[in-house]
Design an enzyme around this catalytic site. Structure first.
Site, PDB file in Angstrom:
ATOM      1  N   GLU A 152      42.325  41.982  38.774  1.00 42.07           N
ATOM      2  CA  GLU A 152      43.216  42.526  39.797  1.00 42.07           C
ATOM      3  C   GLU A 152      43.593  43.986  39.524  1.00 42.07           C
ATOM      4  OE1 GLU A 152      45.362  38.544  41.559  1.00 42.07           O
ATOM      5  OE2 GLU A 152      46.464  39.696  40.060  1.00 42.07           O
ATOM      6  N   GLU A 309      40.373  33.526  43.655  1.00 43.47           N
ATOM      7  CA  GLU A 309      41.656  32.838  43.445  1.00 43.47           C
ATOM      8  C   GLU A 309      42.278  32.477  44.785  1.00 43.47           C
ATOM      9  OE1 GLU A 309      44.586  34.825  41.091  1.00 43.47           O
ATOM     10  OE2 GLU A 309      43.144  35.539  39.607  1.00 43.47           O
TER      11      GLU A 309
END
Length: 634
Positions: A152, A309
């Site tokens: 991320e 995710e």
């Protein structure tokens, strides 16, 4: 991606697996539950740097060997992380210069994650050293299917860093962008407010300032920030490509944000991966997720992507973290597959006992096998495995494209503009929604992409536009395409300097109009339209060949259409309400010859098509309202 697909055999299913948090008895149960749930891919090691290198230079991978060997025996492939998202505390102790500094001078410290300066050569040296150890050790390991670099990027250090190392790196970046200091001064309009620079060393990152900061400087800093994070990714990727050339490499993007230039990043990725966390409490979450997935699919020209995710149920980081109602997780997963995902992965496999995310839902909740969530997880795993042909199938190209550009996003939402309420995602989603409601597929393309395959091009708030992009849009319409342009487009160039010649100068000929003056609406107010109302914005449009389609109450044009060459260019001078915009979009797409994906769909049904290597068309049809999802062939 052939290595990945051959290793999996069907859509990837699983999630982040953190076995270092547990003991042997739990590992034994994990193996049983993964078989029961149909897991075939586990992402391992995301935050394991401190375990793998507990002291500088002393690497310990014996624990990881055991887990990867066990997963390989159980037929579970591994997406192996490079572990560099969160350095161990010893790095900050030995090298405090690696810690990031915010624009107000505050230094951030360990105790959370991503506590590193992206420009730090010290951080990159330690990170690449770790990656080299990992790649040498696990090259050829039977479980290894995919590399996962970092985690991320830009999630927390979203504005990069303002330390002295970053400042020096910013100056170096600027010297590579501009041939001279005079060129930078011209691009940044530094004659305004006596900002002209006499030496490169006078330039700083845009730190806290008494008033509005130079918008061109801020814009370049956003470019620099994205590039510096990308350089961190590429430093690790170089090691992996050299030592494991057959194993694809990715990283996971956070939910859409004006942080990284994702089109620029995607060029350096073997496959795009995305983390999706729609709010179950949000009324428009299903549509917004569909839009996000269309953006992600567009980053590599329509290639399949990875849902890296999602949450099985509730997250932990909103003020109120509602659960996903029974069946919602299944429908969200099929929505991702319909829009091009080759995986359905979760954060995380097993809920943690401690730490900041202990209340984040997991495939195996704290209650274990007997929970509703694990039951739904297992059912979905079995359902996805029935359709192996979906893996690697390419989403069918749409007839509509929506133009998205991150530098424009950065420029559009700066300070000192006519209205702070003009937001790129709001404008883009507003144009996308009528297509979604009609089950019309939409691709997302970059400003420098190929528009020619499309019939209809949607252009929301393209405030900052290069001359080259303006010419290509104009050529698209001249050659027979249809374009819809929304207000506050064609205003500035790539340096945030207003185009001379009256708004919107690069598009005046194309649109057949001139905007004499902006007139944003007061907060919460509406303006009447013949069949509805507009919000946020109005302006004084002077027709220069365009036809008036709709007007404001005082007679000013609100919607226009201009025949240009073989095509047509439409313009919106406000944001119409949803029914009005739906009617207008239905008219525009009918004129352009754009149809829904499948005929005869029931209200609420969405269909998207994927095409296998042998040409078989697989239609994924889902309906969040009715709770249904199926795959149709033909």
């Amino acid at each position: 991606m052939s290595h990945f697909r051959s290793r999996l055999g069907s859509l990837a299913y699983g999630g982040d697996y953190n076995p270092e948090q547990w003991g042997p008895e739990v590992h034994t149960e994990d193996a049983e539950l993964m078989r029961e749930a149909g897991v075939n891919l586990a992402t391992v090691g995301i935050f394991s740097w401190a375990r793998a290198e507990p002291t500088p230079g002393a690497f310990d991978f014996t624990w990881l060997d055991a887990h990867l060997d066990r997963l390989a025996r159980d037929g579970v492939a591994v997406c192996l992380a490079t572990m560099t998202a969160s350095p161990p505390p010893w790095l900050a102790r030995l090298h405090p210069e690696t810690l990031p500094v915010m624009e107000d001078g505050t230094r951030l410290y360990p105790g959370s994650r991503q506590h590193w300066c992206p420009s730090s050569p010290v951080f990159r040296t330690y990170a690449t050293r770790l990656v080299e150890q990992l790649a040498k050790r696990y090259a050829g390991h039977p479980s290894l299917a995919l590399w996962h670099i970092g985690n991320e990027y830009g999630c927390h250090i979203s504005r990069h860093c303002h330390c002295e190392v970053s400042t020096a790196a910013f100056r170096t970046w600027l010297r590579s962008r501009y041939p001279s200091l005079d060129a930078l001064n011209e691009a940044w309009s530094t004659t305004f407010w006596s900002q002209r620079y006499g030496t490169w060393d006078e330039i700083h990152t845009p730190r806290s300032a008494p008033s509005f900061r130079n918008p061109a400087q801020v814009l370049d800093y956003r470019r620099f920030s994205s590039d510096e994070l990308l350089a961190c990714y590429l430093a690790e990727k170089e090691v992996l490509d050299r030592l494991t050339p057959d194993v694809p490499v990715t990283t996971n993007f956070v939910p859409l944000a004006p942080t990284l230039d994702l089109f620029r990043w995607a060029r350096e990725m073997d496959v795009v991966a995305y983390d999706s966390y729609p709010d179950p409490h949000a009324a428009d979450a299903v549509h917004e997720t569909a839009f996000d997935y269309d953006v992600i699919r567009g980053l590599k020209g329509g290639d399949p992507w990875l849902l890296m995710e999602q949450a099985p149920s509730a997250v932990n980081w909103r003020p109120r973290n509602g659960r996903k109602q029974p069946g919602r997780m299944r429908l969200d997963s099929w929505q991702a597959v319909a829009h091009g995902a080759d995986s359905v992965l979760f954060f995380q496999w097993r809920a943690s006992r401690g730490g900041a995310e202990k209340f984040h839902s997991a495939m195996v909740p704290h209650g274990g096998r007997s929970t509703r969530i694990f039951g739904e997880v297992s059912s979905l795993g079995a359902e996805l495995a029935v359709y192996p042909a979906l893996l690697g199938s390419r989403p069918e190209r749409a007839d509509v494209a929506l133009l998205m550009d991150w530098p424009n996003w950065w420029a559009l939402e700066q300070e000192a503009h006519p209205s702070a309420d003009v937001r790129l995602l709001d404008g883009a989603r507003a144009l996308h929604r009528p297509l979604y409601d009609a089950s019309v597929a939409c691709d997302v393309v970059p400003a420098d992409g190929d528009f020619s395959p499309y019939k209809l091009l949607l252009i929301p708030h393209l405030y900052s536009v290069t001359a080259a992009t303006a010419r290509r849009i104009t050529s698209f319409v001249r050659d027979g395409g249809t374009a819809l342009v929304t207000y506050f487009s064609g205003i500035t160039d790539e340096h945030d300097r207003v185009w001379p010649g009256g708004y919107p100068a690069p598009f005046r000929e194309l649109l057949g109009l001139r905007v004499d003056e902006f007139d944003p609406l007061p907060s919460g107010e509406r303006i009447e339209l013949p069949d509805g109302y507009g919000s946020l914005w109005s302006e004084d449009v002077i027709l220069e060949g365009a036809s008036r389609v709709s007007s404001f109450p005082d007679g000013r044009p609100a919607v226009t259409r201009h025949t240009y060459g073989q095509g047509a260019a439409w313009y919106l001078a406000t944001t119409p309400d949803a029914p009005t915009l739906r009617a207008l979009m239905d008219r525009i797409r009918a004129e352009a010859g754009v149809e829904p994906v499948l005929p005869g769909l029931a209200p609420g049904e969405q269909a998207r098509t994927r095409v296998t290597a042998d040409g078989t068309r697989l239609h994924v049809v889902y309906d969040h309202g009715a709770g249904t999802a199926e795959v149709r062939q033909g």
